[in-house]
Write an enzyme that holds these catalytic residues in place. Structure first.
Site, short mmCIF file in Angstrom:
data_model
loop_
_atom_site.label_atom_id
_atom_site.label_comp_id
_atom_site.label_asym_id
_atom_site.label_seq_id
_atom_site.Cartn_x
_atom_site.Cartn_y
_atom_site.Cartn_z
CG HIS A 376 35.81 97.07 -45.58
ND1 HIS A 376 36.23 96.47 -44.41
CD2 HIS A 376 35.75 96.08 -46.50
CE1 HIS A 376 36.42 95.19 -44.62
NE2 HIS A 376 36.14 94.92 -45.88
CE LYS A 567 42.63 105.15 -34.24
NZ LYS A 567 41.67 104.11 -34.48
NE ARG A 568 47.27 105.35 -44.03
CZ ARG A 568 47.43 105.01 -45.30
NH1 ARG A 568 47.61 103.74 -45.63
NH2 ARG A 568 47.44 105.92 -46.25
CE LYS A 573 41.53 105.58 -39.62
NZ LYS A 573 41.03 104.39 -38.88
CB THR A 675 40.60 95.90 -36.40
OG1 THR A 675 41.51 96.59 -37.26
CG2 THR A 675 39.42 95.38 -37.20
CE LYS A 679 45.06 95.11 -35.12
NZ LYS A 679 45.64 96.04 -36.11
C1 LIG Z 1 45.06 97.07 -36.77
C2 LIG Z 1 45.82 97.91 -37.70
C3 LIG Z 1 45.17 98.96 -38.38
C4 LIG Z 1 43.72 99.33 -38.14
O1 LIG Z 1 43.66 100.27 -37.10
P1 LIG Z 1 42.36 101.16 -36.83
O2 LIG Z 1 42.65 101.81 -35.54
O3 LIG Z 1 41.20 100.21 -36.74
O4 LIG Z 1 42.24 102.11 -37.96
C5 LIG Z 1 45.92 99.73 -39.26
N1 LIG Z 1 47.22 99.49 -39.47
C6 LIG Z 1 47.88 98.50 -38.83
C7 LIG Z 1 49.32 98.29 -39.09
C8 LIG Z 1 47.19 97.68 -37.93
O5 LIG Z 1 47.86 96.69 -37.31
#
Ligand SMILES: *Cc1c(COP(=O)(O)O)cnc(C)c1O
Length: 836
Positions: A376, A567-568, A573, A675, A679
């Site tokens: 990953h 995101k984190r 990022k 991911t 969404k």
């Molecule tokens: C989808 C999701 C992530 C992943 O987000 P990225 O933008 O791909 O890092 C992290 N935390 C939560 C709560 C999510 O729903």
């Protein structure tokens, strides 16, 4: 154990025919009342919604249980090949609304609750998130389980039942405060404890070697400090197909002898206190995302997961087949979610060789044809290494097995490349140096028949970079499986208005075949459809405003561009790049450079690992900049910057329907897939992004004209490292110079002098691995293209529709089909809805 006879007269007493529970409003209401009034003992005077939530969940859980048993029996009767998803993280979020959607009873429940004077949405919001994961990796595991069940694939999840999940985030004085997340405080209606399947897990001790009656060397692992792993099962329903798979999570508990040993020596109180040591193992999730940690407790967690799960599976096997493992590999497959559970490679060897007496070669043939590994990350600092000394203390027998695997593996390497000692040193499962380390990724690759990355670019970079030597040795093992998200949770459930419009327009086939969304393309010139699309987006933005209004204390402008990065928080990022853009917009307003202005509301959310100083400082910066901008009357509605606290799955379900613009701005070559990007796309947001991870494939699907591309590509980032000069770039860019001056003069931290110095220094350093400054100008220009596009609302709506229409590839149904066709090779099982 004797079978329980439910009906004495039945010829086959072990088959329990349960009456079907009704799925209509009346039956649901009756069951709700029974649970609420009798099981929970409440009445109309009860002031908390919690018990209504619980009563409803119990009624729905019963309906899942019927289908769960049928699924279990179908798998058992067919003796089918199964896959197991081993993961330290399952970021499940909430269960209730997903369960209703899967059973197709949302509307019936809604009406039943309405009759009782209850608001279903309030009950849904009462459920705490199951936050048993950090971010993308853990959420992927949850989306995968949903798709496996929907595709009728016999796949079960194995993980840990952390007492405390991901911490909950408060913001105080602009800084992140972590609060423990005691998500089980009010019980968990959805899980079933299965004491009967507990497993014993060894730690510590030493190994003893002896020769058995046949002159074969046998090793036993003795004088261990054991704990029990107790499983808790959660049902994983497929979408309206009668399948319910299992997520089995292990909780560590003390063994009875554990206490007794010490008690006999007279230390009763100490020995009872020692129980904590055992129960601590699954107490808390490590909140590090994309960062290895090296703590002993974490290694204990990993081993408990691997050992308990494998023992569980082998126990079932031995119950049916005795000690004959000839066809074990035909019936099992283990998918390792990153290296976190990769100790399973050594543990399966231990169980087969030490416990069941298989010769090494037979055991290795089984192990290396059942394990499959998903990587990953491309960040070297995230690759797990365990100190050999720690390993020897905690898992002495496992270390011996790893050394043996390594000896045989290195023999294979030197047969292929004789006298290449530097290659041997590079590839060894043991890193040599002042201290020795076990390289878990290499163990996972050596022990697996499949190694996959999670987006096209990521898989290519693995083969060319991180795992190049291994790719040369075993090219056939390497493959790509681009991530996805489940369209049930991330479109149907979280955006019911959009889902309804889509279904009304192209039918409901998209729910299980997301590629059908492409039929929406035909409607981009349909005025009524576009109007409704835009209305729904505006409504979702309004919902988000209402949701945030209380904590913000003011309203946001629904007509502003909602620009979202959640995101984190991590340097790679590049939330910092986002902030630089916001400061640039602020600077433009202050200078009166606002011709053709597009009002913008920038929303940033995410948690920082508690020990990650820079990430926490970035949160502080966002909040400080936010404070200055949001309180400046000259700025007004033109620009807002909002930090969204406590980002989690249930928050994302409210956020992604209301986003116009999705920020996916990582340094190219650093984000494995992403991911969150998927969404947002599914919910009709446009992406501004780099050529990184799955962004590349998103742009391919949406078309260049419907994606705002900027920045260096991965190769250019690589090449620039040798002569990166951010200070020169700043000097040549007047806008950037002013942004840096605002930061440096303390404009956003007048009372906390110097607190952002480390952040400023990091982006100005020629060694900045994330090259934020390098992409500034390109990012600003892309944002200008965004503004132009947004001012033409008709054009924007078309682009929004086209993005959603092109998001079919990013369903985990597609991802899982690929895992199954190329790695697992399972046959879908149709679960008969009629009989048990
Ligand atoms: C989808 C999701 C992530 C992943 O987000 P990225 O933008 O791909 O890092 C992290 N935390 C939560 C709560 C999510 O729903």
């Amino acid at each position: 154990m004797a079978h329980i006879r439910f009906y004495k007269s039945q010829p086959k007493p072990h088959i329990t025919k349960l009456a079907e529970l009704g799925m209509d409003k009346e039956q649901l209401e009756a069951d709700f009342k029974r649970y609420y009034g009798h099981r929970l003992g409440r009445d109309e005077n009860c002031r908390t919604l919690n018990y209504a939530y619980q009563a409803l969940s119990m009624a729905i859980s019963d309906r899942l249980t019927e289908r769960w048993k049928r699924t279990y029996n179908a798998y058992k009767n067919q003796d089918c090949r199964k896959a197991y998803y081993l993961s330290m993280e399952f970021l499940m979020g909430r269960t209730l609304s997903n369960a209703m959607l899967s059973l197709g009873i949302h509307d019936a429940v809604d009406e039943a609750m309405y009759d009782l004077g209850l608001e279903l949405e309030e009950l849904v919001d009462n459920e705490p998130d199951a936050g048993l994961g950090n971010g993308g990796l853990g959420r992927l595991a949850a989306c995968f389980l949903d798709s496996c069940a929907t595709l009728g694939l016999p796949v079960n999840g194995y993980g840990l039942r952390y007492e405390y999940g991901m911490f909950s985030q408060d913001i105080v004085n602009g800084e992140q405060i972590e609060k423990p997340d005691h998500w089980l405080r009010n019980g968990n209606v959805w899980e079933i404890e299965r004491l009967e399947y507990r497993q014993r897990i060894k730690f510590g001790g030493r190994t003893e070697t002896r020769t058995d009656g046949n002159g074969v060397l046998r090793v036993s692992w003795v004088d261990t400090r054991d704990v029990y792993a107790v499983p808790f099962d959660t049902p994983i329903p497929g979408y309206q197909n009668g399948t319910v798979n299992t997520l089995r999570l292990w909780k560590a508990t003390a063994t009875d002898e554990f206490d007794l040993q010490e008690f006999n020596a007279g230390d009763y109180a100490e020995s009872v206190a020692e129980k904590n040591t055992a129960e601590n193992i699954t107490m808390v999730l490590y909140p590090n995302d994309a960062n290895e940690n090296g703590k002993a407790l974490r290694l204990r967690q990993q081993y408990l997961l691997a050992s308990a799960s494998l023992q569980d599976i082998i126990e079932t096997w031995v119950g049916r087949h005795g000690h004959d493992f000839a066809s074990f590999a035909d019936k099992h497959c283990f998918q390792l979610n990153d290296t976190h559970p990769s100790i399973a490679v050594a543990e399966l060897m231990r169980l087969l060789v030490d416990i069941y007496g298989l010769p090494w070669d037979k055991a290795w043939a089984i192990t290396s044809s059942t394990m499959a590994y998903t990587n990953h990350t491309l960040l070297p600092e995230a690759l797990e290494r365990w100190s050999v000394n720690l390993f020897r203390q905690l898992l002495p027998r496992l270390l011996e097995i790893i050394f043996e695997i390594n000896a045989r593996f290195l023999a294979e390497v030197s047969a292929r490349w004789p006298n290449d000692t530097s290659r041997l040193r590079r590839m060894s499962l043991i890193e040599e140096g002042r201290e020795q380390y076990v390289r878990m990724a290499y163990l996972a690759i050596a022990g697996s028949y499949s190694v996959n990355g999670v987006a096209q670019l990521h898989s290519e970079l693995l083969q060319k970079g991180l795992f190049r030597d291994f790719y040369e040795l075993w090219p056939h093992k390497f493959n790509n499986k681009t991530n996805g998200v489940t369209p049930r949770r991330w479109l149907a459930a979280c955006n019911p208005n959009l889902a309804e419009l889509i279904t009304k327009t192209i039918g409901d086939g998209w729910l299980t075949d997301l590629s059908q969304l492409q039929h929406l393309k035909r409607y981009v010139d349909d005025k009524a459809f576009c109007g409704r699309w835009r209305e729904i987006k505006q409504q979702a933005k309004q919902n988000l405003i209402d949701f945030k209004k209380q904590e913000l204390g003011f309203d946001l402008n629904v007509n502003a561009l909602f620009d979202v990065q959640v995101k984190r928080i991590h340097e790679y990022k590049r939330q910092l790049l986002n902030v630089l853009h916001v400061i640039h917009l602020y600077d433009r307003i202050k200078r009166g450079d606002t011709a053709n202005w597009t009002d913008r509301c920038v929303l940033i959310g995410g948690k920082a690992a508690p020990g990650y100083f820079m990430a926490k400082r970035i949160i502080k910066l966002i909040n400080n900049v936010s404070n200055v901008i949001n309180n400046d009357p000259q700025v007004g509605d033109k620009l807002k910057l909002i930090f969204l606290p406590n980002y989690r799955v249930s928050a994302m379900e409210k956020i992604c329907p209301g986003a116009d613009l999705s920020e996916q701005i990582s340094t190219a070559g650093k984000e494995a897939s992403g991911t969150g990007n998927m969404k947002f796309m599914m919910n009709g947001a446009l992406t501004i992004g780099t050529l990184d991870g799955a962004n590349i494939e998103i742009r391919e699907e949406a078309g260049d004209g419907n994606f705002f591309l900027f920045g260096l590509n991965a190769q250019e980032v690589e090449d620039l490292h040798h002569h990166y000069d951010p200070k020169a770039i700043i000097q040549q860019d007047a806008d950037l110079q002013r942004v840096m001056r605002l930061l440096e003069c303390g404009h956003f931290n007048p009372f906390e002098f110097g607190i952002f110095d480390t952040l400023i220094a990091s982006i100005k350093s020629p060694h900045d691995p994330w090259m934020t400054i390098a992409d500034f100008r390109s990012f600003i220009n892309a944002q200008k293209r965004v503004e132009t596009a947004y001012r033409d609302q008709e054009r924007w709506t078309k682009m929004s529709i086209l993005n959603c229409a092109a998001s079919g590839k990013f369903s985990t149904d597609r991802t899982i089909r690929e895992y199954n066709n190329e790695i697992w090779k399972l046959t879908p099982v149709i679960v008969d809805n009629g009989n048990v």
